[in-house]
Design a protein around this motif. Structure first.
Motif, PDB file in Angstrom:
ATOM      1  N   PRO A 189       0.825  -1.208   0.000  1.00 45.51           N
ATOM      2  CA  PRO A 189       0.000   0.000   0.000  1.00 45.51           C
ATOM      3  C   PRO A 189       0.861   1.261   0.000  1.00 45.51           C
ATOM      4  O   PRO A 189       1.933   1.295   0.608  1.00 45.51           O
ATOM      5  CB  PRO A 189      -0.801  -0.116   1.316  1.00 45.51           C
ATOM      6  CG  PRO A 189       0.033  -0.995   2.191  1.00 45.51           C
ATOM      7  CD  PRO A 189       0.682  -1.982   1.263  1.00 45.51           C
ATOM      8  N   GLU A 190       0.407   2.289  -0.684  1.00 45.27           N
ATOM      9  CA  GLU A 190       1.118   3.572  -0.730  1.00 45.27           C
ATOM     10  C   GLU A 190       0.694   4.403   0.481  1.00 45.27           C
ATOM     11  O   GLU A 190      -0.360   5.007   0.505  1.00 45.27           O
ATOM     12  CB  GLU A 190       0.773   4.306  -2.032  1.00 45.27           C
ATOM     13  CG  GLU A 190       1.512   5.609  -2.223  1.00 45.27           C
ATOM     14  CD  GLU A 190       1.155   6.282  -3.535  1.00 45.27           C
ATOM     15  OE1 GLU A 190       1.256   7.521  -3.600  1.00 45.27           O
ATOM     16  OE2 GLU A 190       0.752   5.574  -4.489  1.00 45.27           O
ATOM     17  N   LEU A 191       1.563   4.449   1.519  1.00 46.66           N
ATOM     18  CA  LEU A 191       1.214   5.053   2.801  1.00 46.66           C
ATOM     19  C   LEU A 191       1.908   6.387   3.053  1.00 46.66           C
ATOM     20  O   LEU A 191       1.635   7.037   4.061  1.00 46.66           O
ATOM     21  CB  LEU A 191       1.551   4.076   3.937  1.00 46.66           C
ATOM     22  CG  LEU A 191       0.837   2.720   3.887  1.00 46.66           C
ATOM     23  CD1 LEU A 191       1.350   1.810   4.990  1.00 46.66           C
ATOM     24  CD2 LEU A 191      -0.671   2.904   4.000  1.00 46.66           C
ATOM     25  N   GLY A 192       2.817   6.773   2.193  1.00 44.33           N
ATOM     26  CA  GLY A 192       3.517   8.042   2.403  1.00 44.33           C
ATOM     27  C   GLY A 192       4.316   8.031   3.698  1.00 44.33           C
ATOM     28  O   GLY A 192       4.969   7.056   4.048  1.00 44.33           O
ATOM     29  N   GLY A 193       4.244   9.171   4.423  1.00 43.56           N
ATOM     30  CA  GLY A 193       5.007   9.304   5.668  1.00 43.56           C
ATOM     31  C   GLY A 193       4.655   8.278   6.722  1.00 43.56           C
ATOM     32  O   GLY A 193       5.502   7.884   7.533  1.00 43.56           O
ATOM     33  N   ILE A 194       3.413   7.816   6.722  1.00 40.76           N
ATOM     34  CA  ILE A 194       2.991   6.799   7.695  1.00 40.76           C
ATOM     35  C   ILE A 194       3.763   5.508   7.467  1.00 40.76           C
ATOM     36  O   ILE A 194       4.145   4.810   8.418  1.00 40.76           O
ATOM     37  CB  ILE A 194       1.475   6.549   7.588  1.00 40.76           C
ATOM     38  CG1 ILE A 194       0.707   7.843   7.891  1.00 40.76           C
ATOM     39  CG2 ILE A 194       1.031   5.427   8.522  1.00 40.76           C
ATOM     40  CD1 ILE A 194      -0.773   7.767   7.587  1.00 40.76           C
ATOM     41  N   GLY A 195       4.030   5.187   6.229  1.00 44.54           N
ATOM     42  CA  GLY A 195       4.783   3.985   5.900  1.00 44.54           C
ATOM     43  C   GLY A 195       6.188   3.999   6.467  1.00 44.54           C
ATOM     44  O   GLY A 195       6.740   2.950   6.839  1.00 44.54           O
ATOM     45  N   SER A 196       6.792   5.191   6.568  1.00 40.35           N
ATOM     46  CA  SER A 196       8.138   5.278   7.138  1.00 40.35           C
ATOM     47  C   SER A 196       8.123   4.923   8.621  1.00 40.35           C
ATOM     48  O   SER A 196       9.087   4.356   9.145  1.00 40.35           O
ATOM     49  CB  SER A 196       8.711   6.683   6.938  1.00 40.35           C
ATOM     50  OG  SER A 196       8.010   7.645   7.701  1.00 40.35           O
ATOM     51  N   GLY A 197       7.042   5.246   9.315  1.00 33.37           N
ATOM     52  CA  GLY A 197       6.918   4.869  10.726  1.00 33.37           C
ATOM     53  C   GLY A 197       6.814   3.368  10.897  1.00 33.37           C
ATOM     54  O   GLY A 197       7.438   2.785  11.802  1.00 33.37           O
ATOM     55  N   ILE A 198       6.040   2.715  10.037  1.00 33.45           N
ATOM     56  CA  ILE A 198       5.909   1.266  10.088  1.00 33.45           C
ATOM     57  C   ILE A 198       7.253   0.601   9.800  1.00 33.45           C
ATOM     58  O   ILE A 198       7.657  -0.359  10.472  1.00 33.45           O
ATOM     59  CB  ILE A 198       4.844   0.783   9.085  1.00 33.45           C
ATOM     60  CG1 ILE A 198       3.469   1.345   9.447  1.00 33.45           C
ATOM     61  CG2 ILE A 198       4.801  -0.743   9.036  1.00 33.45           C
ATOM     62  CD1 ILE A 198       2.395   1.058   8.418  1.00 33.45           C
ATOM     63  N   ALA A 199       7.971   1.110   8.810  1.00 32.02           N
ATOM     64  CA  ALA A 199       9.276   0.553   8.447  1.00 32.02           C
ATOM     65  C   ALA A 199      10.261   0.637   9.602  1.00 32.02           C
ATOM     66  O   ALA A 199      11.006  -0.312   9.876  1.00 32.02           O
ATOM     67  CB  ALA A 199       9.832   1.292   7.229  1.00 32.02           C
ATOM     68  N   SER A 200      10.273   1.760  10.305  1.00 33.84           N
ATOM     69  CA  SER A 200      11.184   1.930  11.441  1.00 33.84           C
ATOM     70  C   SER A 200      10.844   0.958  12.567  1.00 33.84           C
ATOM     71  O   SER A 200      11.737   0.369  13.186  1.00 33.84           O
ATOM     72  CB  SER A 200      11.131   3.372  11.951  1.00 33.84           C
ATOM     73  OG  SER A 200      11.636   4.268  10.982  1.00 33.84           O
ATOM     74  N   ALA A 201       9.544   0.780  12.843  1.00 29.35           N
ATOM     75  CA  ALA A 201       9.132  -0.124  13.912  1.00 29.35           C
ATOM     76  C   ALA A 201       9.575  -1.555  13.626  1.00 29.35           C
ATOM     77  O   ALA A 201      10.088  -2.258  14.512  1.00 29.35           O
ATOM     78  CB  ALA A 201       7.614  -0.064  14.098  1.00 29.35           C
ATOM     79  N   ILE A 202       9.383  -2.013  12.396  1.00 31.73           N
ATOM     80  CA  ILE A 202       9.817  -3.359  12.013  1.00 31.73           C
ATOM     81  C   ILE A 202      11.324  -3.502  12.182  1.00 31.73           C
ATOM     82  O   ILE A 202      11.823  -4.525  12.666  1.00 31.73           O
ATOM     83  CB  ILE A 202       9.403  -3.667  10.566  1.00 31.73           C
ATOM     84  CG1 ILE A 202       7.874  -3.707  10.436  1.00 31.73           C
ATOM     85  CG2 ILE A 202      10.005  -4.990  10.100  1.00 31.73           C
ATOM     86  CD1 ILE A 202       7.380  -3.815   9.005  1.00 31.73           C
ATOM     87  N   THR A 203      12.056  -2.466  11.813  1.00 33.14           N
ATOM     88  CA  THR A 203      13.513  -2.499  11.904  1.00 33.14           C
ATOM     89  C   THR A 203      13.968  -2.602  13.356  1.00 33.14           C
ATOM     90  O   THR A 203      14.934  -3.311  13.669  1.00 33.14           O
ATOM     91  CB  THR A 203      14.122  -1.248  11.253  1.00 33.14           C
ATOM     92  OG1 THR A 203      13.655  -1.148   9.909  1.00 33.14           O
ATOM     93  CG2 THR A 203      15.641  -1.318  11.249  1.00 33.14           C
ATOM     94  N   TYR A 204      13.307  -1.903  14.280  1.00 29.54           N
ATOM     95  CA  TYR A 204      13.669  -1.977  15.698  1.00 29.54           C
ATOM     96  C   TYR A 204      13.539  -3.406  16.221  1.00 29.54           C
ATOM     97  O   TYR A 204      14.386  -3.884  16.999  1.00 29.54           O
ATOM     98  CB  TYR A 204      12.794  -1.040  16.536  1.00 29.54           C
ATOM     99  CG  TYR A 204      13.003   0.434  16.259  1.00 29.54           C
ATOM    100  CD1 TYR A 204      14.249   0.935  15.895  1.00 29.54           C
ATOM    101  CD2 TYR A 204      11.941   1.338  16.360  1.00 29.54           C
ATOM    102  CE1 TYR A 204      14.439   2.288  15.643  1.00 29.54           C
ATOM    103  CE2 TYR A 204      12.118   2.689  16.108  1.00 29.54           C
ATOM    104  CZ  TYR A 204      13.366   3.157  15.755  1.00 29.54           C
ATOM    105  OH  TYR A 204      13.537   4.498  15.509  1.00 29.54           O
TER     106      TYR A 204
END
Length: 454
Positions: A189-204
């Motif tokens: 899904p194209e989430l824009g800035g929200i997608g960057s938050g999800i990506a960071s959480a997965i990385t942690y």
């Protein structure tokens, strides 16, 4: 770590500890860097939303993580004093504290976030992105705080290359997830800035899993038996961690929240100014990783020498660290001034944002010298376990002096939003000068102790 005897040996030891920390810090910060960079190339309103969200997330996450950084001087002094049997309990109690603090932060955030954002003068879409960016990234709060404890343990042993390895493994994944979730590639899904938050959480979460595996399976960490048993929570140990860590965490919170507060004050100047300010702040913060890494290395080395009661060696490390920070900072400041146009184009395709970012970066260049003095001195004082005065001076220099001056300049002169940056530069300079005097006092006290012992 090993005892050193000459300046050359100390510089080599500092380099061995510092370089992996720097790579690790740059890689950790790169997650936020790519969040801002990739969101900025998506849409300006999403960049503004992530900027507002980051203005809350960064001071809170780094402030709480700062409390947990007390594990570094605690373990470093235990190692220096040859009390290795006490290390495991300190690390596990730190993990318990980390989980407790993470849950507390998530509960408070859930109760207060909507109200806070609704009271801000934000466009509806910017508010939406900020809120769901924060909700998304909060999923990674628990693993981030636990990893901070484990990393502090790893670094305190002088094995900073291990932390570097863990972080470098996770960075490419974070960038790929950003690409997929911000822009909606490969069916995501194209989430824009929200997608960057999800990506960071997965990385942690990924970072935590890797760190646990290495500590439980690899030398020399396996010899400490960190996960061989899980003792009950110790009020005495929690007290030690929190009393030492709270001034560290609050100092970091004050320093980071001052920049976040400026971002919020700048909302009155409009979305374009917020985006440009955040872009410039993001890059100058990226450069700040150099003096910050020197600071963290000094905490380890000074703590190790103080634990072994080698106070002259601890003093030598502090001078070498501050001198190195100033030298490097002069170079980075000059490069920042020269390369402002290229840097600004990295963050946006909007010409108005680019022009404003270039002006903000000019002020950002003058941050470097004060940072180069302030950060290494803070790290040295933490190695001595002297943290309370650092906290008090952070309040005075940033909130009582820096922010009010910036507010006056921004709202009562023709400087506009740039007035905030000048105010922060003044605050940083005052903080650097006052803490330099504090370090001299602390070193004199330890020198007297050494003279009495001999």
């Amino acid at each position: 770590m090993e005892q050193t005897f000459t300046i050359k040996e100390k510089m080599k030891q500092l380099g061995i500890i510092f370089v992996p920390i720097l790579v690790t810090q740059l890689a950790m910060f790169a997650m936020s860097f790519f969040d801002i960079l990739m969101t900025g190339n998506y849409k300006s309103d999403h960049l503004a939303g992530v900027a507002v969200g980051s203005s809350y997330w960064i001071p809170i996450s780094t402030g709480i993580s700062g409390i947990l950084l007390s594990i570094t001087p605690i373990v470093a002094q235990l190692i220096g004093a040859q009390k290795k049997k006490d290390v495991s309990s300190s690390v596990l109690q730190g993990i318990y504290v980390a989980i407790t603090l993470a849950i507390l932060i998530m509960v408070i955030g859930a109760l207060t976030l909507p109200t806070i954002l609704n009271r801000m003068n934000l466009e509806e879409n910017v508010r939406h992105v900020a809120q769901y960016y924060l909700i998304s990234i909060s999923i990674g709060t628990i693993p981030l705080f636990i990893y901070t404890v484990l990393r502090s343990f790893i670094d305190a042993l002088g094995k900073t290359r291990t932390s570097m390895f863990i972080t470098l493994l996770s960075l490419p994944i974070n960038v790929i997830l950003n690409y997929l979730l911000i822009y909606g590639k490969l069916g995501f899904p194209e989430l824009g800035g929200i997608g960057s938050g999800i990506a960071s959480a997965i990385t942690y979460w990924l970072i935590l899993v890797i760190a646990i595996y290495i500590i439980h399976k690899k030398r020399p960490f396996i010899h400490f038996g960190i996960f061989n048993s899980f003792p009950r929570a110790s009020i005495k140990k929690w007290k030690e961690i929190i009393l030492l860590g709270l001034p560290i965490g609050l100092s970091i919170f004050i320093e980071t929240s001052i920049f976040s507060s400026v971002t919020l004050f700048m909302s009155k100047f409009g979305t374009t100014v917020i985006a440009a300010h955040q872009a410039a702040l993001n890059f100058t913060s990226f450069i700040y990783m150099i003096p910050l890494s020197i600071s963290m290395a000094l905490t380890i080395l000074v703590g190790f020498e103080v634990g072994a009661k080698r106070y002259k060696d601890a003093k030598s490390y502090s001078y070498i660290g501050v001198g190195s920070g100033i030298t490097i900072s002069l170079v980075t400041g000059i490069l920042l001034i020269i390369l402002r146009p290229q840097i600004s184009h990295m963050y946006s395709n909007d010409l108005a944002v680019i022009e404003l970012t270039m002006k903000f970066l000019l002020f950002g260049a003058f941050f470097q010298l004060s940072d180069a003095i302030l950060a290494p001195i803070q790290g040295t004082l933490r190695g001595y376990k002297d943290v309370n005065v650092t906290f008090i001076m952070a309040i005075i220099s940033f909130w009582i002096i820096g922010l009010p001056i910036g507010y006056i300049l921004a709202n009562n002169t023709s400087m506009g939003p740039y007035g905030f940056w000048l105010g922060l530069i003044i605050g940083l300079a005052i903080g650097a000068i006052t803490l330099a005097f504090r370090l001299l006092i602390v070193q004199k006290r330890f020198s007297l102790q050494e003279s009495e012992q001999s």
